[in-house]
Structures are given as structure tokens and as C-alpha cells.
Design a protein around this motif. Structure first.
Motif, PDB file in Angstrom:
ATOM      1  N   PRO A  80       0.924  -1.024   0.165  1.00 39.18           N
ATOM      2  CA  PRO A  80      -0.078  -0.046  -0.201  1.00 39.18           C
ATOM      3  C   PRO A  80       0.832   1.282   0.026  1.00 39.18           C
ATOM      4  O   PRO A  80       1.981   1.438   0.466  1.00 39.18           O
ATOM      5  CB  PRO A  80      -0.520  -0.102   1.202  1.00 39.18           C
ATOM      6  CG  PRO A  80      -0.523  -1.415   1.880  1.00 39.18           C
ATOM      7  CD  PRO A  80       0.773  -2.061   1.152  1.00 39.18           C
ATOM      8  N   VAL A  81       0.484   2.387  -0.874  1.00 40.96           N
ATOM      9  CA  VAL A  81       1.324   3.566  -0.749  1.00 40.96           C
ATOM     10  C   VAL A  81       0.442   4.632  -0.376  1.00 40.96           C
ATOM     11  O   VAL A  81      -0.757   4.973  -0.611  1.00 40.96           O
ATOM     12  CB  VAL A  81       1.622   4.019  -2.378  1.00 40.96           C
ATOM     13  CG1 VAL A  81       2.340   5.049  -2.280  1.00 40.96           C
ATOM     14  CG2 VAL A  81       2.857   2.600  -2.662  1.00 40.96           C
ATOM     15  N   VAL A  82       1.217   5.369   0.794  1.00 39.13           N
ATOM     16  CA  VAL A  82       0.629   6.715   1.164  1.00 39.13           C
ATOM     17  C   VAL A  82       1.486   7.742   0.711  1.00 39.13           C
ATOM     18  O   VAL A  82       2.682   7.784   0.681  1.00 39.13           O
ATOM     19  CB  VAL A  82       0.954   6.648   2.625  1.00 39.13           C
ATOM     20  CG1 VAL A  82       0.121   8.030   3.254  1.00 39.13           C
ATOM     21  CG2 VAL A  82       0.099   5.498   3.316  1.00 39.13           C
ATOM     22  N   THR A  83       0.896   8.709  -0.160  1.00 40.37           N
ATOM     23  CA  THR A  83       1.480   9.594  -0.709  1.00 40.37           C
ATOM     24  C   THR A  83       0.893  10.902  -0.783  1.00 40.37           C
ATOM     25  O   THR A  83      -0.244  11.077  -0.156  1.00 40.37           O
ATOM     26  CB  THR A  83       1.730   9.361  -2.168  1.00 40.37           C
ATOM     27  OG1 THR A  83       2.418  10.278  -3.151  1.00 40.37           O
ATOM     28  CG2 THR A  83       0.373   9.167  -2.823  1.00 40.37           C
ATOM     29  N   THR A  84       1.574  12.187  -0.911  1.00 41.00           N
ATOM     30  CA  THR A  84       1.063  13.377  -1.066  1.00 41.00           C
ATOM     31  C   THR A  84       0.459  13.578  -2.587  1.00 41.00           C
ATOM     32  O   THR A  84       0.843  12.790  -3.237  1.00 41.00           O
ATOM     33  CB  THR A  84       2.137  14.366  -0.837  1.00 41.00           C
ATOM     34  OG1 THR A  84       3.088  14.440  -1.852  1.00 41.00           O
ATOM     35  CG2 THR A  84       2.678  14.366   0.636  1.00 41.00           C
ATOM     36  N   THR A  85      -0.235  14.653  -2.672  1.00 38.59           N
ATOM     37  CA  THR A  85      -0.974  14.907  -4.081  1.00 38.59           C
ATOM     38  C   THR A  85      -0.025  15.084  -4.964  1.00 38.59           C
ATOM     39  O   THR A  85       0.218  14.504  -6.259  1.00 38.59           O
ATOM     40  CB  THR A  85      -1.795  16.215  -4.066  1.00 38.59           C
ATOM     41  OG1 THR A  85      -2.757  15.820  -3.001  1.00 38.59           O
ATOM     42  CG2 THR A  85      -2.432  16.525  -5.294  1.00 38.59           C
ATOM     43  N   ILE A  86       1.260  16.044  -4.616  1.00 37.05           N
ATOM     44  CA  ILE A  86       2.312  16.144  -5.349  1.00 37.05           C
ATOM     45  C   ILE A  86       3.160  14.890  -5.829  1.00 37.05           C
ATOM     46  O   ILE A  86       3.440  14.651  -7.150  1.00 37.05           O
ATOM     47  CB  ILE A  86       3.327  17.255  -4.732  1.00 37.05           C
ATOM     48  CG1 ILE A  86       2.789  18.641  -5.098  1.00 37.05           C
ATOM     49  CG2 ILE A  86       4.465  17.238  -5.720  1.00 37.05           C
ATOM     50  CD1 ILE A  86       2.472  19.408  -6.220  1.00 37.05           C
ATOM     51  N   GLY A  87       3.171  13.942  -4.868  1.00 38.68           N
ATOM     52  CA  GLY A  87       3.886  12.887  -4.987  1.00 38.68           C
ATOM     53  C   GLY A  87       3.138  11.678  -5.983  1.00 38.68           C
ATOM     54  O   GLY A  87       3.891  10.914  -6.574  1.00 38.68           O
ATOM     55  N   ALA A  88       1.791  12.171  -6.061  1.00 38.16           N
ATOM     56  CA  ALA A  88       1.136  11.228  -7.256  1.00 38.16           C
ATOM     57  C   ALA A  88       1.013  11.931  -8.429  1.00 38.16           C
ATOM     58  O   ALA A  88       0.201  11.419  -9.091  1.00 38.16           O
ATOM     59  CB  ALA A  88      -0.422  10.905  -6.681  1.00 38.16           C
ATOM     60  N   ARG A  89       1.615  12.965  -8.688  1.00 37.18           N
ATOM     61  CA  ARG A  89       1.626  14.074  -9.890  1.00 37.18           C
ATOM     62  C   ARG A  89       1.876  12.905 -11.025  1.00 37.18           C
ATOM     63  O   ARG A  89       2.786  12.069 -11.202  1.00 37.18           O
ATOM     64  CB  ARG A  89       2.352  14.754  -9.971  1.00 37.18           C
ATOM     65  CG  ARG A  89       2.385  15.807 -11.132  1.00 37.18           C
ATOM     66  CD  ARG A  89       3.542  16.799 -11.013  1.00 37.18           C
ATOM     67  NE  ARG A  89       3.359  17.592 -12.386  1.00 37.18           N
ATOM     68  CZ  ARG A  89       3.854  17.171 -13.648  1.00 37.18           C
ATOM     69  NH1 ARG A  89       4.391  16.034 -13.776  1.00 37.18           N
ATOM     70  NH2 ARG A  89       3.700  18.092 -14.706  1.00 37.18           N
ATOM     71  N   GLY A  90       0.771  12.946 -12.126  1.00 37.04           N
ATOM     72  CA  GLY A  90       1.150  12.142 -13.427  1.00 37.04           C
ATOM     73  C   GLY A  90       0.712  10.840 -13.256  1.00 37.04           C
ATOM     74  O   GLY A  90       0.803  10.331 -14.212  1.00 37.04           O
ATOM     75  N   LEU A  91       0.139  10.544 -12.031  1.00 39.25           N
ATOM     76  CA  LEU A  91      -0.170   8.981 -11.973  1.00 39.25           C
ATOM     77  C   LEU A  91      -1.906   9.054 -11.684  1.00 39.25           C
ATOM     78  O   LEU A  91      -2.168   8.298 -10.648  1.00 39.25           O
ATOM     79  CB  LEU A  91       0.664   8.435 -10.642  1.00 39.25           C
ATOM     80  CG  LEU A  91       2.170   8.283 -11.342  1.00 39.25           C
ATOM     81  CD1 LEU A  91       2.847   7.940  -9.956  1.00 39.25           C
ATOM     82  CD2 LEU A  91       2.335   7.203 -12.314  1.00 39.25           C
ATOM     83  N   SER A  92      -2.362   9.747 -12.333  1.00 43.16           N
ATOM     84  CA  SER A  92      -3.928  10.144 -11.918  1.00 43.16           C
ATOM     85  C   SER A  92      -4.608   8.649 -12.206  1.00 43.16           C
ATOM     86  O   SER A  92      -5.475   8.495 -11.594  1.00 43.16           O
ATOM     87  CB  SER A  92      -4.471  10.947 -12.909  1.00 43.16           C
ATOM     88  OG  SER A  92      -4.402  10.751 -14.429  1.00 43.16           O
ATOM     89  N   PHE A  93      -4.033   7.648 -13.179  1.00 40.77           N
ATOM     90  CA  PHE A  93      -4.940   6.540 -13.461  1.00 40.77           C
ATOM     91  C   PHE A  93      -4.502   5.308 -12.157  1.00 40.77           C
ATOM     92  O   PHE A  93      -5.410   4.417 -11.915  1.00 40.77           O
ATOM     93  CB  PHE A  93      -4.300   5.660 -14.378  1.00 40.77           C
ATOM     94  CG  PHE A  93      -2.848   6.192 -14.805  1.00 40.77           C
ATOM     95  CD1 PHE A  93      -1.800   5.462 -13.979  1.00 40.77           C
ATOM     96  CD2 PHE A  93      -2.459   7.108 -15.608  1.00 40.77           C
ATOM     97  CE1 PHE A  93      -0.193   5.550 -14.333  1.00 40.77           C
ATOM     98  CE2 PHE A  93      -1.224   7.504 -15.862  1.00 40.77           C
ATOM     99  CZ  PHE A  93      -0.127   6.817 -15.277  1.00 40.77           C
ATOM    100  N   LEU A  94      -3.680   5.981 -11.038  1.00 39.62           N
ATOM    101  CA  LEU A  94      -3.354   5.059 -10.142  1.00 39.62           C
ATOM    102  C   LEU A  94      -4.248   5.733  -8.675  1.00 39.62           C
ATOM    103  O   LEU A  94      -4.117   5.096  -7.734  1.00 39.62           O
ATOM    104  CB  LEU A  94      -1.976   4.799  -9.685  1.00 39.62           C
ATOM    105  CG  LEU A  94      -1.096   4.241 -10.943  1.00 39.62           C
ATOM    106  CD1 LEU A  94       0.370   4.024 -10.442  1.00 39.62           C
ATOM    107  CD2 LEU A  94      -1.633   2.802 -10.979  1.00 39.62           C
TER     108      LEU A  94
END
Length: 395
Positions: A320-334
């Protein structure tokens, strides 16, 4: 069978970063799509004999090119970004590539803007096939952000480098000869809007057999691995240790944080080695050394641009991955499979839940692995093959 020359901006092995795992995945995607690859590998550190052998198994032929040092590269090309001038293509390497290619070359794939001058030189030597840029970031935005969050001499270097990059890109000097660009995120398409270069989106490739965990690790261990010399990474990791992990560890001393990555600053190294409950591994041979020990992965990034490649491999290992919004940038499908938290209180609550809730961990593990199907080499390979072969036909 299509034939390409793939110019890599970094070493492939050891697989110690998300970026290298993505490069490895792309090479596997080309292989599975029936494309013959001749590989050029620019590298900064020495590559061991074992890692050379692993890399040579990925392509029909491989040329290793050591990057120039900062002083030498800057003296020879003071107006050029160091990221470009350090990746000079020696004539002997070009000759080796010409000798290795049998028949026409369909395309030169330049991984990153930094390898475009080398790609142009190779293209000229092998019959001028089209050049495809495999873009990984909006470089102007990326270096501007790096400079804003760095300190001392590093900040000065990044400001100078950022100005050089802006100059080269805005004059379109960097993109000369590029027939097409393949970005890894729709968020970066705008960076090429004024160039006239056709842009397509090809998701990043992770050649890791995704495996959902039937049962999460019983230990309360949080994992992190990344490029520790990045100001974004250092800033986020410092915040996480102080504001999030220290509170979790104080509440339950069995909670652990395992951190790995290359080129950590002395200050960051000191913080990680002195913080209670933190185990700092430094640079490891394989990123799996962290993934296999962790119950959950964290990505506390609050600035920067580009796609954080570290998320995909962690998910492929069932974490499981806990991330910030910036950390998930470009990975909207995930995004539906990620836990997003942008402040210390939310991140502590989410991590505390995952460290104690086996059912939630298993559900996120399974949905994350399923979402990664769009990033399998079998999925992206045909997209990459069509891109290079269509360009050659139209040339």
C-alpha cells in the motif's frame, strides 16, 4: 524486425531507483514487442562487472559511456547545461554502434532531453533515422522547483543550470531534429505545445511481476527509497521524520522506518542515523531490499514536477502506498489505489490505520497490482513499437 538505438541518460543496473526500474521496463517492452535494441548507457558512477553483464543481457549490443566531470564539461561548453555537456558521445562509440547495427535503423530513442545531442550524432552516422524523445519531466519547471528548495552551493548550481536549460529549451535548440515526443504523463504534454513536435502519451513501464500480498508483513515497518540528493526528496523526508514518523514511533516503539537511496547529504545522513526507530541503509543493490521488508510505502513529496517513479515499483511489490498529492502527480490512473494525505495529521492517521489493519492493506495491495496492468511491458511494448515504426515509414 524493427531496429532502434536506445540512448539511456542513466545506468540501468543496479536497480536502485524508480527511474532505473522504468528504463529497464522500457527495454523489456521493446524486447517483448519484437524490436531489436542497441543500447547506449551514460553513467556517472562506476558500473560493476555483474551489473554490466545484467545490462548487456537487455539488448543486442551495449555501449557504456562515462559522463564527463563537472569542471571538464563546463569548461568545454560553458553555455550548455551540465546535464547535456557531461553526456558527450565519443567518436569510437559511434563507430561501435554503426558496426553493431545490421540493416536499416528505424529510430533513435533518446531517453531524456539530456541525450538528444548524442542521439543526433548517432542518427547522422546510421542513415538519419527519426529521433524519438522519451520525455520524463517538464524540465524548466523541474529545475526551477529544485533551485527553489535547495540551499548553499547546490542552490547556486541549480539556478545556473536552470537558466541554461531555459535558454536551450526556449530557443528550441535542445529539440532540434526530434520527430516525435512520448511523454509519460498527460500533465507534461503542455511543455511541448509550442514546438510543433507531435506528442503522444505512453505510460511508464514497470517490468516487475506484480504480486498482491495475501497477508501484509506483521511488522510495523514503513519503507522509503529514492534519490536522496534531490532537494525535493530531502525536504519531504526531513518533514516526514520530524512531523509524522517520530509521533508514530513515540506512540508505539515497534514502528520502524527503513530508508535507502543514493548520495544523501551529510546532514540528512546524520538525521536518519540519529532518529529513533529509523534504519538508514544508504545505497542498496536492489530496491527490493526495502520493499521486501516494509508493510507500507510512503512518498512524502511536496514540491517538484514530473512523475514519481518510485510509486509504481512499490505497488508492484504489493505495498500500500501513502503519498502526497504532488507525489502522485502524473499518475492519475493510479489515484483510486493510493492513499493521499497532504498534512502531518492525515498522514499519521492513514499510516496508523494501515499499520494495524490487515484487511485494508490486502485490499490496497490487490487493487494496486490490478491498476498496474496498464504499465506491463506487454501493454506498453506495442505502443512503443508502433511509434518508432510509423515514424520510419513516414520519414
Amino acid at each position: 524486425m524493427p531496429q532502434i538505438v536506445f540512448v539511456s541518460d542513466d545506468a540501468i543496473h543496479p536497480l536502485t531507483s524508480g527511474g532505473r526500474l522504468e528504463l529497464w521496463g522500457e527495454l523489456r517492452a521493446f524486447e517483448l514487442a519484437g524490436v531489436t535494441v542497441h543500447l547506449v548507457v551514460f553513467h556517472r558512477e562506476q558500473i560493476s562487472d555483474d551489473d554490466r553483464r545484467r545490462t548487456m543481457a537487455l539488448a543486442e549490443s551495449v555501449q557504456f559511456v562515462a559522463r564527463r566531470g563537472f569542471v571538464r564539461a563546463t569548461c568545454r561548453h560553458p553555455a550548455s547545461p551540465y546535464q547535456v555537456s557531461s553526456r558527450a558521445m565519443p567518436p569510437t562509440v559511434v563507430d561501435e554502434i554503426v558496426g553493431a547495427c545490421v540493416g536499416p535503423v528505424d529510430a533513435i530513442v533518446a531517453s531524456h532531453e539530456w541525450t538528444l545531442p548524442a542521439a543526433r550524432r548517432i542518427s547522422s552516422a546510421v542513415g538519419r533515422p527519426p529521433i524519438v524523445l522519451r520525455s520524463h519531466n517538464d524540465e524548466i519547471a523541474y529545475y526551477r522547483s529544485l533551485a527553489a528548495h535547495a540551499t548553499g552551493s547546490k542552490r547556486l548550481y541549480l539556478r545556473i543550470e536552470s537558466a541554461r536549460i531555459r535558454g536551450a529549451l526556449r530557443r528550441q535548440q535542445m529539440w532540434k531534429g526530434v520527430a516525435a515526443t512520448a511523454v509519460i504523463s498527460p500533465a507534461d504534454e503542455h511543455a511541448y505545445a509550442g514546438t510543433g513536435i507531435p506528442v503522444s502519451v505512453v505510460p511508464p513501464t514497470f517490468d516487475i511481476a506484480p504480486r498482491a500480498r495475501a497477508r501484509p508483513k506483521p511488522e510495523r515497518t514503513i519503507g522509503f527509497i529514492g534519490a536522496l540528493d534531490s532537494s525535493h526528496t530531502e525536504e519531504g523526508l526531513r518533514w516526514f521524520v520530524r512531523e509524522v514518523f517520530s509521533v508514530l514511533h513515540e506512540a508505539d516503539p515497534t514502528t520502524r522506518l527503513v530508508v535507502a537511496g543514493r548520495r544523501a547529504s551529510p546532514a540528512l545522513t546524520s538525521l536518519l542515523r540519529s532518529a529513533s526507530g529509523v534504519e538508514f541503509l544508504g545505497e542498496v543493490d536492489e530496491a527490493a531490499e526495502v520493499y521486501d521488508r516494509a508493510r507500507v510505502f510512503v512518498n512524502p513529496i511536496f514540491s517538484g514536477s514530473g512523475v514519481n517513479m518510485k510509486i509504481g515499483p512499490a505497488m508492484a511489490h504489493g505495498l500500500p502506498v501513502v503519498t502526497t498529492t504532488i507525489g502522485a502527480r502524473g499518475l492519475s490512473f493510479l489515484l483510486p489505489t493510493l492513499v493521499v494525505a497532504d498534512d502531518a495529521s492525515s498522514m499519521r492517521a492513514d499510516l496508523s490505520s494501515l499499520l494495524g489493519d490487515d484487511d485494508r492493506c490486502q485490499k490496497l495491495s490487490a487493487t494496486g497490482v490490478a491498476a498496474l496492468r496498464a504499465h506491463h511491458p506487454e501493454t506498453t511494448g506495442p505502443m512503443l513499437r508502433e511509434l518508432v515504426t510509423t515514424l520510419r515509414v513516414g520519414a
